[in-house]
Design a protein around this motif. Structure first.
Motif, PDB file in Angstrom:
ATOM      1  N   ILE A  31       0.831  -1.206   0.000  1.00 54.67           N
ATOM      2  CA  ILE A  31       0.000   0.000   0.000  1.00 54.67           C
ATOM      3  C   ILE A  31       0.866   1.257   0.000  1.00 54.67           C
ATOM      4  O   ILE A  31       0.395   2.333  -0.366  1.00 54.67           O
ATOM      5  CB  ILE A  31      -0.974   0.013   1.202  1.00 54.67           C
ATOM      6  N   ARG A  32       2.134   1.144   0.381  1.00 48.22           N
ATOM      7  CA  ARG A  32       3.012   2.309   0.378  1.00 48.22           C
ATOM      8  C   ARG A  32       3.335   2.776  -1.032  1.00 48.22           C
ATOM      9  O   ARG A  32       3.835   3.886  -1.230  1.00 48.22           O
ATOM     10  CB  ARG A  32       4.311   1.987   1.124  1.00 48.22           C
ATOM     11  N   THR A  80      -3.289  10.128  -5.426  1.00 43.24           N
ATOM     12  CA  THR A  80      -4.445  10.158  -6.322  1.00 43.24           C
ATOM     13  C   THR A  80      -5.314   8.924  -6.128  1.00 43.24           C
ATOM     14  O   THR A  80      -6.542   8.998  -6.185  1.00 43.24           O
ATOM     15  CB  THR A  80      -3.981  10.251  -7.785  1.00 43.24           C
ATOM     16  N   PHE A  81      -4.673   7.781  -5.901  1.00 37.74           N
ATOM     17  CA  PHE A  81      -5.435   6.548  -5.660  1.00 37.74           C
ATOM     18  C   PHE A  81      -6.329   6.699  -4.436  1.00 37.74           C
ATOM     19  O   PHE A  81      -7.509   6.333  -4.460  1.00 37.74           O
ATOM     20  CB  PHE A  81      -4.482   5.363  -5.469  1.00 37.74           C
ATOM     21  N   TRP A  82      -5.796   7.230  -3.353  1.00 36.59           N
ATOM     22  CA  TRP A  82      -6.573   7.356  -2.129  1.00 36.59           C
ATOM     23  C   TRP A  82      -7.682   8.392  -2.277  1.00 36.59           C
ATOM     24  O   TRP A  82      -8.746   8.267  -1.658  1.00 36.59           O
ATOM     25  CB  TRP A  82      -5.652   7.694  -0.959  1.00 36.59           C
ATOM     26  N   LEU A  83      -7.467   9.409  -3.109  1.00 35.25           N
ATOM     27  CA  LEU A  83      -8.546  10.360  -3.388  1.00 35.25           C
ATOM     28  C   LEU A  83      -9.661   9.689  -4.177  1.00 35.25           C
ATOM     29  O   LEU A  83     -10.850   9.970  -3.942  1.00 35.25           O
ATOM     30  CB  LEU A  83      -7.995  11.565  -4.158  1.00 35.25           C
ATOM     31  N   VAL A  84      -9.306   8.815  -5.113  1.00 35.75           N
ATOM     32  CA  VAL A  84     -10.326   8.074  -5.857  1.00 35.75           C
ATOM     33  C   VAL A  84     -11.104   7.162  -4.913  1.00 35.75           C
ATOM     34  O   VAL A  84     -12.326   7.020  -5.032  1.00 35.75           O
ATOM     35  CB  VAL A  84      -9.680   7.263  -7.004  1.00 35.75           C
ATOM     36  N   ALA A 139      -1.781   6.001   7.086  1.00 35.22           N
ATOM     37  CA  ALA A 139      -2.917   6.762   7.620  1.00 35.22           C
ATOM     38  C   ALA A 139      -4.146   6.572   6.745  1.00 35.22           C
ATOM     39  O   ALA A 139      -5.268   6.412   7.244  1.00 35.22           O
ATOM     40  CB  ALA A 139      -2.554   8.242   7.735  1.00 35.22           C
ATOM     41  N   TYR A 140      -3.947   6.594   5.411  1.00 35.42           N
ATOM     42  CA  TYR A 140      -5.062   6.358   4.496  1.00 35.42           C
ATOM     43  C   TYR A 140      -5.663   4.975   4.731  1.00 35.42           C
ATOM     44  O   TYR A 140      -6.886   4.807   4.761  1.00 35.42           O
ATOM     45  CB  TYR A 140      -4.601   6.474   3.039  1.00 35.42           C
ATOM     46  N   GLY A 173      -9.463   3.803   5.986  1.00 36.39           N
ATOM     47  CA  GLY A 173     -10.314   2.835   5.305  1.00 36.39           C
ATOM     48  C   GLY A 173     -10.768   1.727   6.234  1.00 36.39           C
ATOM     49  O   GLY A 173     -11.941   1.326   6.232  1.00 36.39           O
ATOM     50  N   LEU A 174      -9.844   1.213   7.051  1.00 29.95           N
ATOM     51  CA  LEU A 174     -10.211   0.180   8.021  1.00 29.95           C
ATOM     52  C   LEU A 174     -11.211   0.709   9.048  1.00 29.95           C
ATOM     53  O   LEU A 174     -12.089  -0.027   9.509  1.00 29.95           O
ATOM     54  CB  LEU A 174      -8.955  -0.347   8.724  1.00 29.95           C
ATOM     55  N   GLY A 175     -11.069   1.990   9.394  1.00 31.30           N
ATOM     56  CA  GLY A 175     -12.024   2.606  10.316  1.00 31.30           C
ATOM     57  C   GLY A 175     -13.422   2.628   9.732  1.00 31.30           C
ATOM     58  O   GLY A 175     -14.414   2.364  10.436  1.00 31.30           O
ATOM     59  N   ILE A 176     -13.529   2.932   8.433  1.00 35.98           N
ATOM     60  CA  ILE A 176     -14.835   2.933   7.768  1.00 35.98           C
ATOM     61  C   ILE A 176     -15.432   1.526   7.775  1.00 35.98           C
ATOM     62  O   ILE A 176     -16.631   1.335   8.020  1.00 35.98           O
ATOM     63  CB  ILE A 176     -14.700   3.465   6.323  1.00 35.98           C
ATOM     64  N   ILE A 177     -14.589   0.511   7.516  1.00 30.51           N
ATOM     65  CA  ILE A 177     -15.058  -0.868   7.543  1.00 30.51           C
ATOM     66  C   ILE A 177     -15.559  -1.239   8.943  1.00 30.51           C
ATOM     67  O   ILE A 177     -16.618  -1.865   9.106  1.00 30.51           O
ATOM     68  CB  ILE A 177     -13.932  -1.820   7.101  1.00 30.51           C
ATOM     69  N   PHE A 178     -14.801  -0.836   9.963  1.00 26.59           N
ATOM     70  CA  PHE A 178     -15.188  -1.126  11.350  1.00 26.59           C
ATOM     71  C   PHE A 178     -16.520  -0.468  11.693  1.00 26.59           C
ATOM     72  O   PHE A 178     -17.399  -1.079  12.314  1.00 26.59           O
ATOM     73  CB  PHE A 178     -14.082  -0.643  12.297  1.00 26.59           C
TER      74      PHE A 178
END
Length: 569
Positions: A275-276, A281-285, A534-535, A539-544
């Motif tokens: 993921i590094r 731009t990927f994380w904004l998408v 952090a990104y 994302g994991l926080g949203i899943i949780f």
């Protein structure tokens, strides 16, 4: 002023063997040598002919049919809600669990399956995933046969089907990313997938109650879905053997690596450190998809009910009206893919999909007249039409190492699954709190999602034109393929990136200065990768939160018709 980059950028296992010399100028004008993350290209066997277009077309048709059964059954359970609740003697809360299990299973499963799709190839994983979907469809059909009406068996079948549903389209995308390069048919192939998918979902959704009524039991609707799923598994098996046949007979270049297509992707074990290497731009998408994809896909689950409330008609009329939004995307997506292949404008289409979604929700929120309702559904159909192809294409386009396409796409999809659960559970709660059982308060949630998607895509679009050096991957995804070399040279010059000219034999193998510079521009500028971590944690926080919201929804007993039964893209 040039942009500094560390010459000792950490490399993925694949990249360590696929480097070519580069040098990057620092701010003092001195030149530092490094290694670029450039894929090496192996020359094909001169004794084999190139793959004919007729076989490429056959691969597109068969691959599109691999998910025909999946999308046929996508809205089947929700369409049969009243009958299933009556026959199985369950309540709204239990039905909500049944239809939401697909999203929950795939919040985490998509990431792991995405890695194996990258590793084992899309053709092989299509067979595995289509097999899971068929097994789940058969179990659900059996649960309704001979008046068994077993709710636990329906849950088991839904879980088995969910394993295949969530990542089968990802495997399709991986097949097409192998055979087609960006700007050379990839976007068209994605548009063709969603043309078939929308037609399948429209047919399955609109005929479910007709079949159940005329044949006397809803089991027949499920068994017909199982037969369609068996056909799709047959298509997946055909794709697997066709892929082997074409590799043996023709010289095929894997467009994700530049090497000869061998049927498998990268080697090694799953490494979360990958993921590094995903750019900002990927994380904004991904952030855009959390709101636009989840909003558009989850709205399907209330489209019939809101049509009934606004038109004051029964479930049959409401179902037909709400299903017609699938027909426009079915006819438009292939042509949209062709346009993207020739002209780019990927971020522009992201902004357009968010904008049409916003207009649709504004019309639904602030007007209750029938003409306005129809206009809202037209804009919603337009949003559906311009959502899939640009998003899949842009994920492929902005990732510096295309061999990680399926993994990156799976990360995005997992977060979208959780976002769908969040918005649909909250919408169901708002509807339950309404004294008139109205969906008007719930529409506010979709309006907020639409506004945020427009804000994120608008930001990316503005940056691609007014500050291209900050988000170079976004800028390169916006330009037409024919203008890409010139744009790469321009951005590389602005950032002080200089690549040594390859040797003549390297040029014969496909290594070029343009490809080297393009990959460096798309690679994230990072030191320790803390921003990427952090990104990922966000994302994991949203899943949780999605799992928590689902548990709260079960406790609340929210309306099953509001919980999405769809798989977010």
């Amino acid at each position: 002023m040039s942009l500094q980059r560390q010459s000792s950028v950490e490399k993925t296992p694949v990249d360590e063997k696929e480097t070519s010399p580069v040098s990057i100028n620092d701010d003092n004008g001195s030149r530092r040598e490094g290694r670029s993350l450039v894929p090496s290209f192996a020359p094909g066997s001169p004794s084999k002919p190139r793959l004919p277009y007729s076989w490429q077309l056959a691969m597109i048709v068969l691959t599109c049919l691999c998910t025909f059964g999946n999308h046929w059954s996508n809205g089947l359970i929700v369409s049969l809600k009243t009958t299933i609740i009556k026959e199985t003697h369950i309540n709204n809360s239990q039905f909500a669990t049944l239809v939401a299990v697909t999203n929950l299973v795939n919040t985490f499963l998509c990431i792991g399956l995405g890695f194996y799709i990258d590793k084992l190839g899309g053709a092989f994983m299509s067979v595995v995933l289509a097999g899971f979907h068929l097994s789940g469809a058969v179990v659900m059909s059996g649960a309704a046969t001979n008046h068994l009406n077993s709710y636990p068996l329906l849950i088991v079948g839904k879980v088995l089907a969910a394993i295949g549903d969530g990542s089968l389209d990802n495997a399709q995308h991986r097949i097409f990313s192998t055979y087609f390069a960006p700007g050379k048919g990839f976007a068209f192939s994605i548009g063709a997938i969603w043309c078939v998918a929308n037609l399948a979902q429209f047919t399955g959704q609109s005929t479910a109650n007709v079949i159940a009524t005329n044949l006397g039991t809803y089991a027949w609707a499920l068994w017909i879905s199982s037969i369609i799923s068996a056909f799709s598994l047959g298509c997946a098996i055909t794709v697997f053997f066709l892929d082997r046949f074409l590799r043996a007979r023709y010289d095929i270049t894997d467009q994700t690596s530049g090497r000869r297509h061998m049927g498998r992707g990268r080697r090694g074990a799953f490494n979360i450190r990958a993921i590094r290497f995903l750019p900002m731009t990927f994380w904004l998408v991904v952030a855009f998809a959390v709101f636009e994809n989840a909003g558009v896909q989850s709205f399907v689950s209330i489209s019939t009910q809101i049509a009934q409330q606004r038109l004051k008609k029964g479930a049959v009329i409401g179902g037909w009206v709400s299903s017609f939004y699938l027909l426009l995307p079915a006819g438009l997506t292939p042509f949209l893919g062709i346009y993207i292949d020739f002209n780019g404008n990927r971020i522009g289409f992201l902004f357009l999909s968010g904008l049409t979604f916003l207009v649709s929700m504004l019309l639904l929120k602030f007007s209750h007249s029938v003409p306005t309702f129809i206009a809202a559904y037209v804009f919603y159909a337009l949003s559906q039409a311009v959502t899939p192809a640009p998003q899949v294409e842009i994920i492929r386009n902005i990732i510096p190492g295309p061999q990680y396409f399926a993994t990156g796409f799976a990360i995005k999809k997992s977060v979208v699954q959780a976002s769908i659960v969040i918005i649909t559970t909250a919408a169901g709660r708002l509807q339950d709190l309404s004294p008139t059982d109205s969906l008007d308060p719930a529409v506010t949630l979709w309006l907020v999602y639409a506004f945020l998607s427009v804000a994120i895509s608008g930001f990316m679009l503005a940056m691609s034109y007014f500050a291209p050096n900050i988000l170079p991957a976004a800028r390169l995804s916006q330009v037409a393929p024919r203008d890409l070399p010139a744009e790469v040279e321009k951005l590389a010059a602005n950032q002080g990136i200089v690549v040594r000219k390859p040797d003549p034999e390297d040029e014969d193998e496909g290594v070029s200065e343009i490809k080297a510079k393009e990959k460096i521009l798309k690679s994230p500028v990072h030191q320790s990768g803390l921003i990427s971590w952090a990104y990922l944690l966000t994302g994991l926080g949203i899943i949780f939160i999605g799992w928590i919201m689902f548990g709260m929804g079960v406790n609340w007993g929210v309306h099953g018709s509001v919980v999405a039964g769809t798989v977010g893209e």
